[in-house]
Design an enzyme around this catalytic site. Structure first.
Site, PDB file in Angstrom:
ATOM      1  N   ASP A   1       0.842  -1.200   0.000  1.00  0.00           N
ATOM      2  CA  ASP A   1       0.000   0.000   0.000  1.00  0.00           C
ATOM      3  C   ASP A   1       0.879   1.254   0.000  1.00  0.00           C
ATOM      4  O   ASP A   1       2.115   1.159   0.044  1.00  0.00           O
ATOM      5  CB  ASP A   1      -0.920  -0.048   1.224  1.00  0.00           C
ATOM      6  CG  ASP A   1      -2.266   0.609   0.982  1.00  0.00           C
ATOM      7  OD1 ASP A   1      -2.362   1.450   0.066  1.00  0.00           O
ATOM      8  OD2 ASP A   1      -3.227   0.280   1.710  1.00  0.00           O
TER       9      ASP A   1
ATOM     10  N   ASP B   1     -11.085   2.398  -2.799  1.00  0.00           N
ATOM     11  CA  ASP B   1     -11.446   1.154  -2.120  1.00  0.00           C
ATOM     12  C   ASP B   1     -12.935   0.862  -2.301  1.00  0.00           C
ATOM     13  O   ASP B   1     -13.776   1.770  -2.245  1.00  0.00           O
ATOM     14  CB  ASP B   1     -11.174   1.264  -0.621  1.00  0.00           C
ATOM     15  CG  ASP B   1      -9.697   1.218  -0.290  1.00  0.00           C
ATOM     16  OD1 ASP B   1      -8.877   1.057  -1.205  1.00  0.00           O
ATOM     17  OD2 ASP B   1      -9.363   1.367   0.899  1.00  0.00           O
TER      18      ASP B   1
END
Length: 450
Positions: free
Chosen positions: A160, A221
């Site tokens: 990430d 997301d």
């Protein structure tokens, strides 16, 4: 620093490091299970022991993947997301799992996963901290973290980018690729890099990215709702001219996890996600509770033909062909051996819609075709490309077709799609009585599919 300067520096960096991710992995979109969307950062193992991010949760999911038919269908990666770590690195500067929630350590968990014929994935973040505040992997920790993951037997890394900037990302993502490669242990490498740069050229150089990562997150997301899912589908469809050419064997766009079986999707909407993820050649990474999965949702996720479409070895990402004023979208994907897939998606909210068309209007070449309705399990043979047909599509639902030309195999090369694609590059199903596939002749040359 502008996009052109960043790209120039990145080229120089790539010349100086051996990233070489062509290691034979992810030749089809990865499949498996990930904790994040369903279980988030629940670290309260006192009051919520069944659902907290812990060794026990991942052992439970490994058991379900190996015992409930998932592994045999290709769902092989069990992926830990954020919140697995201790708040501090160990005395040698290495990441370590939280000792109370992962008392056996990651290496022991990896052995448990491997013993069940599965592979283990793990999460790290290139910034000072992970998105949820656990220790990150800044540039000076990339080498040791890659070596640590390899020593534990990790098979997949999700990297990430919270708490990092564009320049750090420009250096860090290629450096981690090279570091993983240098360990000698093959690992799938999932990058979140494009999502932090807006997901589109010129800020994202997808030609270079495909040499660094096996798959990458492009956009926001996913959340457990139809609105979130619709937004992701719309963004990928609107930007398909930039995104679709980047995908192929060993390099995949990732619109995020399958949320089928949670709380936010109806059965029709679940089929819509499965159909669109199959046609877009997206990774099939579930995030749900496999211990308590509704049978109808399990049937969607375990549909063998939908999975076969997704895993097609040709690896061409599908495209949206049409956006109708009726709020019906049509998607198409070319598959190996002259086969193809069609998705008719309804964005309506009122009632089932009867959509009329014929294959020739969808750029199919002249000839007869066999159609398999993936979610009803019914087959239609002898459909001429000029014969008009009608499909009934439920609100927020889909009809997913697997289309094959009815021609002798000697007349068609396996690498030739039977669709006039202006930009071309190179099983069994659970039957659903609620969506019966019926055909009748309503007039000469016209078929109705209800």
């Amino acid at each position: 620093m502008g996009p052109s300067a960043v790209s120039g520096l990145l080229v120089l960096l790539l010349v100086s490091v051996s990233y070489g991710l062509d290691n034979g992995l992810a030749r089809t979109p990865p499949m498996g299970w990930m904790a994040w969307e369903r279980f988030r950062c629940d670290t309260d193992c006192i009051d919520d022991p069944q659902n907290c991010i812990s060794e026990a949760l991942f052992r439970d999911m490994a058991d379900r993947l190996s015992e409930d038919g998932w592994r045999e269908l290709g769902y092989e990666y069990l992926i830990i997301d954020d919140c697995w770590m201790s708040k501090q690195r160990d005395e040698e500067g290495r990441l370590q799992p939280d000792p109370s929630r992962f008392p056996g350590g990651i290496a022991k968990l990896a052995r448990y996963v491997h013993d069940r014929g599965l592979k283990l994935g793990i999460y790290a973040d290139m910034g000072s901290h992970t998105c949820m505040g656990f220790p990150g992997t800044p540039l000076d920790k990339i080498q040791i973290d890659a070596q640590t993951f390899a020593s534990w037997g990790v098979d997949y890394l999700k990297f990430d980018g919270c708490h990092s900037g564009p320049v750090e990302q420009m250096f860090g993502y290629p450096m981690m690729s090279a570091a993983l490669n240098a360990t000698g242990r093959p690992m799938v490498y999932s990058c979140s890099w494009p999502a932090y740069l807006g997901g589109l050229p010129p800020d994202v150089n997808y030609s270079l990215l495909g040499d660094i990562c096996h798959l990458w997150r492009n956009y926001d997301d996913i959340q457990d709702s139809w609105d979130s899912l619709q937004g992701i589908i719309q963004w990928f469809s609107n930007n398909q001219d930039d995104l679709q050419p980047a995908a192929g064997p060993g390099r995949w766009n990732d619109p995020d996890m399958l949320i089928i079986g949670n709380f936010g999707l109806s059965l029709d909407q679940a089929r819509s996600q499965m159909a669109l993820w199959a046609v877009m050649a997206s990774p099939l990474i579930m995030s749900n509770d496999l211990r308590n999965l509704d049978p109808s949702m399990r049937a969607v996720l375990q549909n063998k033909v939908a999975i076969a479409i997704n895993q097609d070895p040709r690896g061409v990402q599908g495209r949206r062909l049409l956006q109708e004023k009726s709020r019906i979208d049509v998607y198409w994907r070319p598959l190996a051996h002259s086969h193809s897939a069609l998705v008719f998606l309804s964005k309506r909210t009122d009632m089932p819609y009867l959509y009329h068309t014929c294959l020739s209007k969808l750029n199919y070449e002249a000839g007869n075709y066999q159609v398999y309705d993936v979610f009803s399990g019914s087959t239609l043979t002898g459909l001429n490309s000029t014969s008009e047909f009608t499909v009934s599509i439920n609100p927020s639902g889909v009809v997913l077709w697997y289309v094959s030309p009815e021609q002798p195999s000697t007349q068609t090369r396996p690498d030739q799609a039977h669709h006039r694609d202006p930009e071309s590059t190179e099983s069994g199903s659970v039957q659903d009585k609620d969506s019966e596939f019926r055909l009748h002749r309503s007039s000469i040359g016209r078929l109705t599919v209800l």
